[in-house]
Design a protein around this motif. Structure first.
Motif, mmCIF file in Angstrom:
data_model
loop_
_atom_site.group_PDB
_atom_site.id
_atom_site.type_symbol
_atom_site.label_atom_id
_atom_site.label_comp_id
_atom_site.label_asym_id
_atom_site.label_seq_id
_atom_site.Cartn_x
_atom_site.Cartn_y
_atom_site.Cartn_z
ATOM 1 N N UNK A 128 0.819 -1.219 0.000
ATOM 2 C CA UNK A 128 0.000 0.000 0.000
ATOM 3 C C UNK A 128 0.857 1.276 0.000
ATOM 4 N N UNK A 129 1.647 1.429 -1.029
ATOM 5 C CA UNK A 129 2.537 2.588 -1.143
ATOM 6 C C UNK A 129 1.740 3.883 -1.124
ATOM 7 N N UNK A 130 2.256 4.846 -0.379
ATOM 8 C CA UNK A 130 1.650 6.167 -0.332
ATOM 9 C C UNK A 130 0.521 6.329 0.649
ATOM 10 N N UNK A 131 0.092 5.256 1.332
ATOM 11 C CA UNK A 131 -1.013 5.359 2.270
ATOM 12 C C UNK A 131 -0.495 5.502 3.703
ATOM 13 N N UNK A 132 -1.362 5.916 4.592
ATOM 14 C CA UNK A 132 -0.979 6.152 5.986
ATOM 15 C C UNK A 132 -0.600 4.853 6.703
ATOM 16 N N UNK A 180 6.415 -9.644 10.610
ATOM 17 C CA UNK A 180 5.271 -8.965 10.009
ATOM 18 C C UNK A 180 4.884 -7.798 10.899
ATOM 19 N N UNK A 181 4.262 -6.797 10.286
ATOM 20 C CA UNK A 181 3.855 -5.638 11.076
ATOM 21 C C UNK A 181 3.091 -4.647 10.228
ATOM 22 N N UNK A 182 2.883 -3.486 10.787
ATOM 23 C CA UNK A 182 2.190 -2.405 10.083
ATOM 24 C C UNK A 182 2.770 -1.078 10.547
ATOM 25 N N UNK A 183 3.092 -0.221 9.596
ATOM 26 C CA UNK A 183 3.631 1.112 9.889
ATOM 27 C C UNK A 183 2.550 2.165 9.699
ATOM 28 N N UNK A 184 2.357 2.983 10.705
ATOM 29 C CA UNK A 184 1.465 4.134 10.556
ATOM 30 C C UNK A 184 2.335 5.354 10.301
ATOM 31 N N UNK A 185 2.174 5.948 9.154
ATOM 32 C CA UNK A 185 3.051 7.034 8.724
ATOM 33 C C UNK A 185 2.563 8.361 9.295
ATOM 34 N N UNK A 186 3.308 8.888 10.263
ATOM 35 C CA UNK A 186 2.958 10.175 10.872
ATOM 36 C C UNK A 186 3.204 11.312 9.895
ATOM 37 N N UNK A 187 4.350 11.266 9.240
ATOM 38 C CA UNK A 187 4.686 12.252 8.205
ATOM 39 C C UNK A 187 5.637 11.583 7.212
ATOM 40 N N UNK A 188 6.282 12.386 6.364
ATOM 41 C CA UNK A 188 7.132 11.813 5.322
ATOM 42 C C UNK A 188 8.383 11.132 5.874
ATOM 43 N N UNK A 244 8.707 9.953 9.443
ATOM 44 C CA UNK A 244 8.549 9.163 10.663
ATOM 45 C C UNK A 244 7.302 8.294 10.609
ATOM 46 N N UNK A 245 7.475 7.022 11.010
ATOM 47 C CA UNK A 245 6.344 6.104 11.108
ATOM 48 C C UNK A 245 6.523 5.225 12.342
ATOM 49 N N UNK A 246 5.417 4.680 12.849
ATOM 50 C CA UNK A 246 5.452 3.837 14.034
ATOM 51 C C UNK A 246 4.333 2.804 13.932
ATOM 52 N N UNK A 247 4.571 1.628 14.511
ATOM 53 C CA UNK A 247 3.543 0.603 14.448
ATOM 54 C C UNK A 247 3.983 -0.692 15.103
ATOM 55 N N UNK A 248 3.078 -1.665 15.216
ATOM 56 C CA UNK A 248 3.376 -2.933 15.870
ATOM 57 C C UNK A 248 4.132 -3.893 14.954
ATOM 58 N N UNK A 249 4.832 -4.846 15.561
ATOM 59 C CA UNK A 249 5.497 -5.894 14.794
ATOM 60 C C UNK A 249 5.413 -7.215 15.549
#
Length: 239
Positions: free
Chosen positions: A124-128, A171-179, A181-186
């Motif tokens: 899902x390139x470009x998505x949050x 496996x995990x998911x990144x939530x993109x805060x801005x261009x 920085x991102x954070x998420x579970x793994x």
């Protein structure tokens, strides 16, 4: 003769047919823009699975009977070739909690170190919110140290195992805060085989003798597969 109504229908149909092409071009542009270096930090909680080694009479006690859990802290650095494909290296240090408490006059501690390389694919390139999957290989070291002191004599005994980590599924998911920085579970399942065992003994202030220090390592004859299951949070910085 082409009427305005017919021309409008043809124009609308043309735009509908060309929309996928425009979307693909946007995705390609987004993919190219998302390439670059990345630095990641992880913190989590892990539990051991399986056995450290086997024996001729059967398998040794489970790792969970000796080690309760680990608190992995990991730093990783790598490169995004595009928005989807990542390749990098990692180093992890983890204090390890023992399954049983030591006696009051004895000090016990354990730790784990892991390092290697990993690759991942991000969707899902470009998505949050961007899910990802990865695979790594590396090397693991697990150490246990017991110390005591009596009548001025200090003694420290250490044991450890070393071996190849042949597969670390992630496996995990990144939530993109801005261009940047991102954070998420793994979630990670790292499987390996300990190949070498080490032991050491150090004694200080021994009467007449003084200080004594010995260490040795040997190959583990009865090898078996073990694993560490861990999960937590990862933060990633893009450059």
């Amino acid at each position: 003769m082409t009427t305005p109504r017919t021309l409008w229908k043809l124009t609308t149909l043309s735009l509908m047919l060309s929309a996928p092409a425009f979307a693909s071009a946007d995705e390609v542009e987004q993919t190219q823009e998302d390439g670059g270096f990345a630095l990641g930090l992880r913190a989590g909680y892990g539990v051991p699975l399986g056995h450290a080694a086997g024996s001729e009479l059967g398998e040794t006690p489970k790792m969970s009977e000796v080690f309760k859990s680990a608190i992995p802290l990991q730093v990783e650095a790598g490169y995004f070739f595009n928005s989807n494909v990542y390749l990098g290296a990692y180093f992890q240090y983890a204090p390890v909690l023992l399954a049983e408490d030591c006696e009051s006059d004895v000090s016990c501690s354990a730790d784990q170190m892991r390092f290697g390389i990993n690759a991942s694919y991000h969707f899902r390139a470009g998505e949050k919110l961007r899910p990802w999957m990865g695979l790594g290989i590396g090397y693991e070291m697990l150490n246990l140290k017991v110390s005591s002191s009596e009548a001025g004599v200090e003694a420290t005994i250490g044991t450890g195992v070393r071996g190849i980590e042949f597969a670390a599924l992630q496996a995990g998911a990144d939530y993109r805060i801005n261009d940047t920085f991102s954070i998420g579970p793994y979630l990670s399942l790292a499987a390996g085989v300990y190949q070498t065992s080490t032991s050491s003994m150090e004694m200080k202030n021994v009467p007449i003798i003084g200080d004594v220090s010995e260490s040795e390592s040997e190959s583990i004859d009865n090898k078996t597969v073990h694993a560490w299951l861990s999960g937590g949070v990862r933060a990633q910085f893009r450059f």
